[in-house]
Enzyme design. Structure first.
Site, PDB file in Angstrom:
ATOM      1  N   SER A 160       0.744  -1.115   0.199  1.00  0.00           N
ATOM      2  CA  SER A 160      -0.081  -0.064  -0.079  1.00  0.00           C
ATOM      3  C   SER A 160       0.840   1.246  -0.010  1.00  0.00           C
ATOM      4  O   SER A 160       2.079   1.286   0.590  1.00  0.00           O
ATOM      5  CB  SER A 160      -0.824   0.221   1.146  1.00  0.00           C
ATOM      6  OG  SER A 160      -1.409   1.194   1.496  1.00  0.00           O
ATOM      7  N   TYR A 165      -2.089  -0.966  10.652  1.00  0.00           N
ATOM      8  CA  TYR A 165      -2.202  -1.262   9.016  1.00  0.00           C
ATOM      9  C   TYR A 165      -0.883  -0.882   8.397  1.00  0.00           C
ATOM     10  O   TYR A 165      -0.429  -1.778   7.689  1.00  0.00           O
ATOM     11  CB  TYR A 165      -3.624  -0.990   8.727  1.00  0.00           C
ATOM     12  CG  TYR A 165      -3.496  -0.940   7.193  1.00  0.00           C
ATOM     13  CD1 TYR A 165      -3.955  -2.270   6.728  1.00  0.00           C
ATOM     14  CD2 TYR A 165      -3.503   0.050   6.205  1.00  0.00           C
ATOM     15  CE1 TYR A 165      -4.446  -2.427   5.204  1.00  0.00           C
ATOM     16  CE2 TYR A 165      -3.468  -0.025   4.786  1.00  0.00           C
ATOM     17  CZ  TYR A 165      -4.094  -1.338   4.424  1.00  0.00           C
ATOM     18  OH  TYR A 165      -4.281  -1.555   2.986  1.00  0.00           O
TER      19      TYR A 165
HETATM   20  P1  NAD Z   1     -11.429  -6.101  -0.121  1.00  0.00           P
HETATM   21  O1  NAD Z   1     -12.250  -5.752   1.166  1.00  0.00           O
HETATM   22  O2  NAD Z   1     -12.290  -6.113  -1.154  1.00  0.00           O
HETATM   23  O3  NAD Z   1     -10.622  -7.334  -0.029  1.00  0.00           O
HETATM   24  C1  NAD Z   1      -9.768  -7.631   1.145  1.00  0.00           C
HETATM   25  C2  NAD Z   1     -10.130  -9.204   1.340  1.00  0.00           C
HETATM   26  O4  NAD Z   1      -9.333  -9.545   2.316  1.00  0.00           O
HETATM   27  C3  NAD Z   1     -11.561  -9.439   1.752  1.00  0.00           C
HETATM   28  O5  NAD Z   1     -12.274  -9.852   0.492  1.00  0.00           O
HETATM   29  C4  NAD Z   1     -11.276 -10.904   2.464  1.00  0.00           C
HETATM   30  O6  NAD Z   1     -11.723 -11.960   1.599  1.00  0.00           O
HETATM   31  C5  NAD Z   1     -10.064 -10.963   2.547  1.00  0.00           C
HETATM   32  N1  NAD Z   1      -9.587 -11.169   4.124  1.00  0.00           N
HETATM   33  C6  NAD Z   1      -9.598 -10.459   5.211  1.00  0.00           C
HETATM   34  N2  NAD Z   1      -9.263 -11.006   6.001  1.00  0.00           N
HETATM   35  C7  NAD Z   1      -9.301 -12.498   6.017  1.00  0.00           C
HETATM   36  C8  NAD Z   1      -9.034 -13.555   6.738  1.00  0.00           C
HETATM   37  N3  NAD Z   1      -8.638 -13.568   8.166  1.00  0.00           N
HETATM   38  N4  NAD Z   1      -8.816 -14.617   6.090  1.00  0.00           N
HETATM   39  C9  NAD Z   1      -9.347 -14.804   4.483  1.00  0.00           C
HETATM   40  N5  NAD Z   1      -9.391 -13.587   3.717  1.00  0.00           N
HETATM   41  C10 NAD Z   1      -9.445 -12.708   4.567  1.00  0.00           C
HETATM   42  O7  NAD Z   1     -10.511  -4.893  -0.028  1.00  0.00           O
HETATM   43  P2  NAD Z   1      -9.247  -4.465  -1.060  1.00  0.00           P
HETATM   44  O8  NAD Z   1      -9.143  -2.827  -0.830  1.00  0.00           O
HETATM   45  O9  NAD Z   1      -9.354  -5.064  -2.415  1.00  0.00           O
HETATM   46  O10 NAD Z   1      -8.078  -5.176  -0.224  1.00  0.00           O
HETATM   47  C11 NAD Z   1      -7.137  -5.954  -0.929  1.00  0.00           C
HETATM   48  C12 NAD Z   1      -5.819  -5.819  -0.633  1.00  0.00           C
HETATM   49  O11 NAD Z   1      -5.510  -4.463  -1.203  1.00  0.00           O
HETATM   50  C13 NAD Z   1      -5.572  -5.439   0.974  1.00  0.00           C
HETATM   51  O12 NAD Z   1      -4.422  -6.286   1.343  1.00  0.00           O
HETATM   52  C14 NAD Z   1      -5.577  -3.885   1.095  1.00  0.00           C
HETATM   53  O13 NAD Z   1      -4.796  -3.727   2.363  1.00  0.00           O
HETATM   54  C15 NAD Z   1      -4.809  -3.549   0.009  1.00  0.00           C
HETATM   55  N6  NAD Z   1      -5.008  -2.218  -0.265  1.00  0.00           N
HETATM   56  C16 NAD Z   1      -6.293  -1.762  -0.395  1.00  0.00           C
HETATM   57  C17 NAD Z   1      -6.214  -0.284  -0.775  1.00  0.00           C
HETATM   58  C18 NAD Z   1      -7.757   0.344  -0.769  1.00  0.00           C
HETATM   59  O14 NAD Z   1      -7.668   1.705  -1.074  1.00  0.00           O
HETATM   60  N7  NAD Z   1      -8.730  -0.169  -1.203  1.00  0.00           N
HETATM   61  C19 NAD Z   1      -4.997   0.669  -0.834  1.00  0.00           C
HETATM   62  C20 NAD Z   1      -3.935  -0.059  -0.575  1.00  0.00           C
HETATM   63  C21 NAD Z   1      -3.761  -1.445  -0.442  1.00  0.00           C
END
Ligand code: NAD
Ligand code: MG
Length: 303
Positions: free
Chosen positions: A195, A208
């Site tokens: 991130s 985080y």
């Molecule tokens: P999202 O909620 O769609 O995806 C995150 C997923 O993590 C969930 O769908 C879930 O299936 C999984 N998860 C969480 N806890 C879990 C557990 N204990 N066991 C199994 N699965 C689990 O959100 P996203 O934003 O697509 O997140 C995906 C990645 O992107 C994450 O690592 C997040 O930190 C990173 N990210 C997101 C952003 C943003 O702004 N959305 C920015 C930077 C990084």
């Protein structure tokens, strides 16, 4: 391959500032881990736009957090590029996962749904074994699942939250990667979702952001260990992306309403806009890229 969109697709020239919705957004609290269907506006994961060109023909991929958000976009793109995909997600996300399974199958590829909690070491190790068995091998591991809980003060972060965030974001990556390396061969690719928070931590995301910095260091160290084996390891560092992670406790509702506004593009990214980056890092096109962190930040300075 079947079911490929024609137009508009990811190649059509557009003004990126107006390509997708910009804030203000409505308040939309939901319980973690959150579901795609409860989001307003609905996120775009490339369902109706991503066109594959055979860039991952015959590959086998395991993607965590593949039910929604960034992982869903990567899973759809991988399938349309010719890969079979094993998906991990939490059991309460079955509804979102079913949609992804249907899209992968519509692309003519195999989808293997493997729900379960990545905070559990035994589950993580078994997940890889099952994915390898069902897919008949493994070429691509995407450590993408993540937990994010906004807290204004360090005093508000419980040991339980701190532990769960590190288990989900860091320990699971370690367990899955260690297990996957029993199967990955030269030409394989590991992609970790880091991130912008690794480099520019927000005060409300102390735990985080710390996990995301750990993911970058893990990626850089592992890439050096595995270079001589022909296995590449890279990180993706997204800025603000419109996914269920944010309204389900990842941000305050006030921040959800203005999400992405402060970026130079003036809006959050949509998961579909990250899919080509995951495909690039998974495919042979990025053969000389390892240990890197690839940003998609809407113009915000990454490092
Ligand atoms: P999202 O909620 O769609 O995806 C995150 C997923 O993590 C969930 O769908 C879930 O299936 C999984 N998860 C969480 N806890 C879990 C557990 N204990 N066991 C199994 N699965 C689990 O959100 P996203 O934003 O697509 O997140 C995906 C990645 O992107 C994450 O690592 C997040 O930190 C990173 N990210 C997101 C952003 C943003 O702004 N959305 C920015 C930077 C990084
Ligand atoms: Mg989800």
């Amino acid at each position: 391959m079947t079911d490929q969109p024609t137009s508009p697709n990811q190649f059509d020239k557009q003004d990126p500032t107006t390509q997708y919705p910009a804030p203000p957004f409505p308040r939309q609290p939901q319980e973690a881990p959150g579901l795609v269907g409860a989001m307003d506006p609905r996120p775009d994961h490339g369902e109706d736009s991503y066109v594959g060109l055979g860039r991952l023909k015959g590959r086998k991929a395991l993607v965590t957090g593949a039910d929604s958000g960034i992982g869903r976009a990567a899973a759809i793109a991988f399938a349309r590029e010719g890969a079979d995909v094993a998906l991990n997600y939490l059991p309460e996300e079955e509804q979102d996962a079913r949609e992804v399974v249907a899209l992968i199958e519509a692309a003519g590829r195999k989808a293997v749904a493997l729900p379960g909690d990545l905070k559990d070491e035994a589950f993580c190790r078994d997940l890889v074994t099952r994915a390898v068995k069902e897919l008949g091998g493994l070429d691509i591991l995407v450590n993408n699942a993540g937990k994010q809980v906004s807290q204004e003060s360090i005093a508000d972060i419980t040991t339980e939250q701190f532990d769960q965030t590190f288990r989900t974001n860091v320990y699971a990556m370690f367990w899955l990667t260690q297990e996957a390396l029993r199967h990955l061969k030269a030409g394989a690719s590991i992609i970790n979702t880091a991130s912008i928070q690794a480099y520019r931590p927000s005060p409300n995301l102390l735990d985080y952001a710390s996990t995301k910095a750990a993911i970058v260091a893990f990626t850089q160290a592992l890439a050096q260990q595995l270079g001589h084996k022909g296995i590449r390891v890279n990180a993706v560092a997204p800025g603000p992306f419109w996914t269920p992670l944010q309204p389900s406790g990842g941000q305050t509702q006030e921040k959800v309403q203005s999400f992405g506004k402060s970026t130079p593009l003036g809006r959050p990214g949509q998961p579909a806009e990250l899919a080509p980056l995951y495909v690039f890092l998974a495919s042979q096109e990025s053969s000389y890229s390892s240990g890197g962190t690839f940003g998609a930040t809407g113009g915000e300075v990454l490092f």
